[in-house]
Motif scaffolding. Structure first.
Motif, mmCIF file in Angstrom:
data_model
loop_
_atom_site.group_PDB
_atom_site.id
_atom_site.type_symbol
_atom_site.label_atom_id
_atom_site.label_comp_id
_atom_site.label_asym_id
_atom_site.label_seq_id
_atom_site.Cartn_x
_atom_site.Cartn_y
_atom_site.Cartn_z
ATOM 1 N N ARG A 193 -8.980 -49.023 -82.193
ATOM 2 C CA ARG A 193 -9.720 -48.796 -83.444
ATOM 3 C C ARG A 193 -9.038 -47.718 -84.285
ATOM 4 O O ARG A 193 -8.893 -47.851 -85.512
ATOM 5 C CB ARG A 193 -11.155 -48.379 -83.133
ATOM 6 C CG ARG A 193 -12.022 -49.501 -82.568
ATOM 7 C CD ARG A 193 -12.373 -50.511 -83.667
ATOM 8 N NE ARG A 193 -13.315 -51.500 -83.169
ATOM 9 C CZ ARG A 193 -12.972 -52.698 -82.686
ATOM 10 N NH1 ARG A 193 -11.677 -53.037 -82.634
ATOM 11 N NH2 ARG A 193 -13.887 -53.541 -82.260
ATOM 12 N N ALA A 194 -8.632 -46.638 -83.648
ATOM 13 C CA ALA A 194 -7.971 -45.556 -84.388
ATOM 14 C C ALA A 194 -6.656 -46.044 -84.981
ATOM 15 O O ALA A 194 -6.314 -45.716 -86.131
ATOM 16 C CB ALA A 194 -7.734 -44.365 -83.461
ATOM 17 N N LEU A 195 -5.910 -46.819 -84.229
ATOM 18 C CA LEU A 195 -4.639 -47.356 -84.716
ATOM 19 C C LEU A 195 -4.874 -48.314 -85.874
ATOM 20 O O LEU A 195 -4.140 -48.277 -86.882
ATOM 21 C CB LEU A 195 -3.900 -48.055 -83.573
ATOM 22 C CG LEU A 195 -2.546 -48.680 -83.910
ATOM 23 C CD1 LEU A 195 -1.577 -47.634 -84.443
ATOM 24 C CD2 LEU A 195 -1.961 -49.376 -82.665
ATOM 25 N N GLN A 196 -5.879 -49.166 -85.761
ATOM 26 C CA GLN A 196 -6.193 -50.088 -86.855
ATOM 27 C C GLN A 196 -6.517 -49.333 -88.135
ATOM 28 O O GLN A 196 -6.038 -49.679 -89.227
ATOM 29 C CB GLN A 196 -7.368 -50.996 -86.453
ATOM 30 C CG GLN A 196 -7.004 -52.025 -85.389
ATOM 31 C CD GLN A 196 -8.215 -52.713 -84.788
ATOM 32 O OE1 GLN A 196 -9.302 -52.113 -84.669
ATOM 33 N NE2 GLN A 196 -8.060 -53.966 -84.377
ATOM 34 N N ARG A 197 -7.335 -48.270 -88.016
ATOM 35 C CA ARG A 197 -7.661 -47.466 -89.202
ATOM 36 C C ARG A 197 -6.413 -46.813 -89.774
ATOM 37 O O ARG A 197 -6.210 -46.790 -90.990
ATOM 38 C CB ARG A 197 -8.688 -46.388 -88.840
ATOM 39 C CG ARG A 197 -10.088 -46.888 -88.589
ATOM 40 C CD ARG A 197 -11.100 -45.746 -88.560
ATOM 41 N NE ARG A 197 -10.826 -44.799 -87.482
ATOM 42 C CZ ARG A 197 -11.336 -44.917 -86.248
ATOM 43 N NH1 ARG A 197 -12.134 -45.939 -85.937
ATOM 44 N NH2 ARG A 197 -11.050 -44.021 -85.315
ATOM 45 N N LYS A 219 -11.179 -55.078 -85.656
ATOM 46 C CA LYS A 219 -11.714 -56.244 -84.965
ATOM 47 C C LYS A 219 -11.193 -56.277 -83.535
ATOM 48 O O LYS A 219 -10.164 -55.689 -83.217
ATOM 49 C CB LYS A 219 -11.268 -57.536 -85.682
ATOM 50 C CG LYS A 219 -11.798 -57.699 -87.089
ATOM 51 C CD LYS A 219 -11.316 -59.022 -87.677
ATOM 52 C CE LYS A 219 -11.850 -59.255 -89.080
ATOM 53 N NZ LYS A 219 -11.361 -60.543 -89.640
ATOM 54 N N ASP A 220 -11.923 -57.008 -82.693
ATOM 55 C CA ASP A 220 -11.496 -57.180 -81.306
ATOM 56 C C ASP A 220 -10.519 -58.343 -81.213
ATOM 57 O O ASP A 220 -10.851 -59.430 -80.733
ATOM 58 C CB ASP A 220 -12.704 -57.416 -80.398
ATOM 59 C CG ASP A 220 -13.554 -56.176 -80.245
ATOM 60 O OD1 ASP A 220 -12.967 -55.071 -80.209
ATOM 61 O OD2 ASP A 220 -14.787 -56.299 -80.168
ATOM 62 N N LEU A 221 -9.294 -58.109 -81.696
ATOM 63 C CA LEU A 221 -8.242 -59.113 -81.664
ATOM 64 C C LEU A 221 -7.119 -58.645 -80.749
ATOM 65 O O LEU A 221 -6.893 -57.446 -80.589
ATOM 66 C CB LEU A 221 -7.680 -59.337 -83.070
ATOM 67 C CG LEU A 221 -8.615 -59.948 -84.110
ATOM 68 C CD1 LEU A 221 -7.949 -59.965 -85.479
ATOM 69 C CD2 LEU A 221 -9.004 -61.366 -83.693
#
Length: 495
Positions: free
Chosen positions: A290-294, A301-303
């Protein structure tokens, strides 16, 4: 001689904690540290680069001058530094090392790199005698220090100070040979007085790596499989004959992994630490994802997420990845690539990222923080290398439960177990052919396991997290190699 009481001079062009561009720096810190813990007295010699914080203010332990041509002397100082408990002697010679970068600027190598690193090799031998640190073993690394074994057996052949000294050369990457003309190397008088056919590329040019291979007492190929590749013309990048001629003195020792820096249980750079159990890992990796996605602007998302951190070069297999990226990104996946290097490769990645903003983020930089975040947050780590002497990122990936996807070359072959070939002990995915479609098939295999059997995927993650490549084990093998070098009687010039 007590084997646990050797004097070891480790000579390298960079070292983690002071000056780093690649994996050599990690080895230059971790191996001396591991050897020191076994009771050896170790010193590391590097150039005193401008980029080393506080280097020019470090205490001076030697002021010296070394003759480089007839009646021509070069002044230098030795400054004493330390990294992770290892003593470092940095050669302060401002005309050579007081520059913005280590080797190149704007993708252009410094015009006098031959002279700069010839001086490093010569000064390393000069300073150890003047500081009265008599080495049993001098451990050189890559082309930058390839002249160390050459000078030891030529310039210092009859020097009683080095009478019991033996040399070892580690080849971390044979593609870089350090090719320079005789005219560029007047700083080494031996090369102006006569030709050395066994280190020549042609009658006018010598290769520092050939010099190291020809004159070192023992040679290490940084993984068993890479050592076997080095005796072939293809695997050695054109030096197969040189390595084959030294086959009896060539070994392959896998680099260890510094789990002090790379361990999800203790990593202060990642958003949430986690352990090697399914519950802790699932929670920790989700928080890190999640932190990396942000951070990189991808949807939270859970991908399944694929990550890659590397120099942007063909060696790292970008030529296999680029043609199939758009095909792969039609799946419900995310991809993060962090790296800098070849401008043409970077431009292609920027273009593909702009066309796939919801699934692909490209960060054109080297960021230690992002490197840790990718290792912790991704589910798979891409290393489709054209060649990879040892590799470290696949080891980092495993301990974070991020399954490496690698090509079956060099140290990758020695360290990653393919799921289809050995599912019980698998730690990742391996493909063979240097082709884009072979990489795409391997990525789809990984994706299928993630999507169709989450329980089995987590089991393989646990396999990876409990797999270890400790420096203590590698250091023991180096200690055996040193013993073999010391037992040899080949201190004279090679036949």
């Amino acid at each position: 001689m007590v084997l646990s009481d050797l004097n070891i001079l480790f000579v390298a062009s960079e070292i983690e904690g002071l000056a780093k561009t690649g994996g050599l720096a990690d080895v230059a810190k971790s191996l001396p540290k591991a050897l020191q813990s076994k009771g050896h007295s170790v010193r590391v010699v590097i150039p005193c680069y401008r980029s080393i914080a506080g280097a020019f203010d470090a205490p001076v332990v030697l002021e010296a001058a070394m003759m480089t041509e007839q009646d021509v002397y070069v002044d230098y100082q030795v400054r004493e530094l330390e990294t992770d408990g290892v003593k470092v002697w940095a050669i302060d010679c401002r005309p050579y090392y007081d520059r913005n970068e280590l080797y190149a600027e704007n993708n252009q190598a410094y015009y006098d790199n031959g002279e700069r690193f010839a001086f490093l090799s010569a000064a390393a031998l000069d300073l150890t005698e003047k500081l009265d640190f008599c080495p049993n073993i001098i451990h050189a690394n890559d082309w930058h220090t390839g002249l160390v074994p050459f000078l030891l057996k030529n310039r210092h052949q009859n020097n009683p100070f080095f009478a019991q000294t033996r040399s070892v050369l580690s080849v971390h990457n044979a593609v870089f040979k350090g090719v320079f003309s005789y005219a560029e190397l007047r700083i080494i008088p031996e090369l102006t007085r006569e030709r050395f056919a066994n280190i020549e590329i042609d009658p006018h040019h010598v290769a520092f790596l050939k010099a190291g291979v020809a004159y070192a007492d023992k040679i290490n190929g940084v993984s068993p499989n890479y050592a076997t590749e080095l005796v072939t013309d293809l695997g050695s990048q054109g030096m197969g004959w040189d390595f084959a001629a030294r086959a009896n003195d060539l070994v392959g020792i896998v680099n260890g992994c510094d789990y002090g820096d790379w361990n999800p249980e203790t990593d202060n750079l990642i958003p949430q630490k986690f352990k090697a159990n399914k519950t802790s890992m699932a929670r920790g990796k989700k928080a890190c994802k999640r932190a990396l996605q942000r951070e990189v602007g991808l949807a939270q998302k859970d991908l399944p997420m694929f990550g890659m951190v590397c120099r942007l070069t063909e060696q790292k297999g970008l030529q296999y990845l680029l043609p199939i990226l758009n095909h792969f990104l039609v799946n419900q996946v995310q991809l993060v690539i962090v790296g800098a290097g070849d401008p043409a490769i970077a431009q292609q990645l920027r273009t593909i990222a702009s066309e796939n903003e919801s699934s692909f983020a490209f960060v054109e930089a080297y960021s230690n923080k992002l490197a840790h975040w990718v290792e912790a947050g991704a589910d798979f780590f891409l290393m489709p290398s054209e060649f990879e002497p040892c590799g470290l990122n696949q080891m980092y990936s495993m301990v974070y439960g991020t399954l490496p996807l690698v090509r079956n070359v060099g140290g990758l072959k020695d360290t990653v177990i393919d799921y289809d070939l050995n599912p019980e002990f698998a730690t990742g995915f391996v493909f063979e052919q240097p082709e884009p479609m072979a990489l795409l098939v391997a990525m789809q295999r990984a994706l299928l396991l993630y999507a169709q059997d989450p329980t089995e995927f987590k089991r393989v993650q646990m396999n990876a997290m409990t797999c270890r490549f400790d420096w203590e084990d590698s250091a023991q093998q180096y200690q055996d190699l040193y013993q073999s070098a010391l037992a040899s009687h080949k201190h004279g010039l090679p036949a």
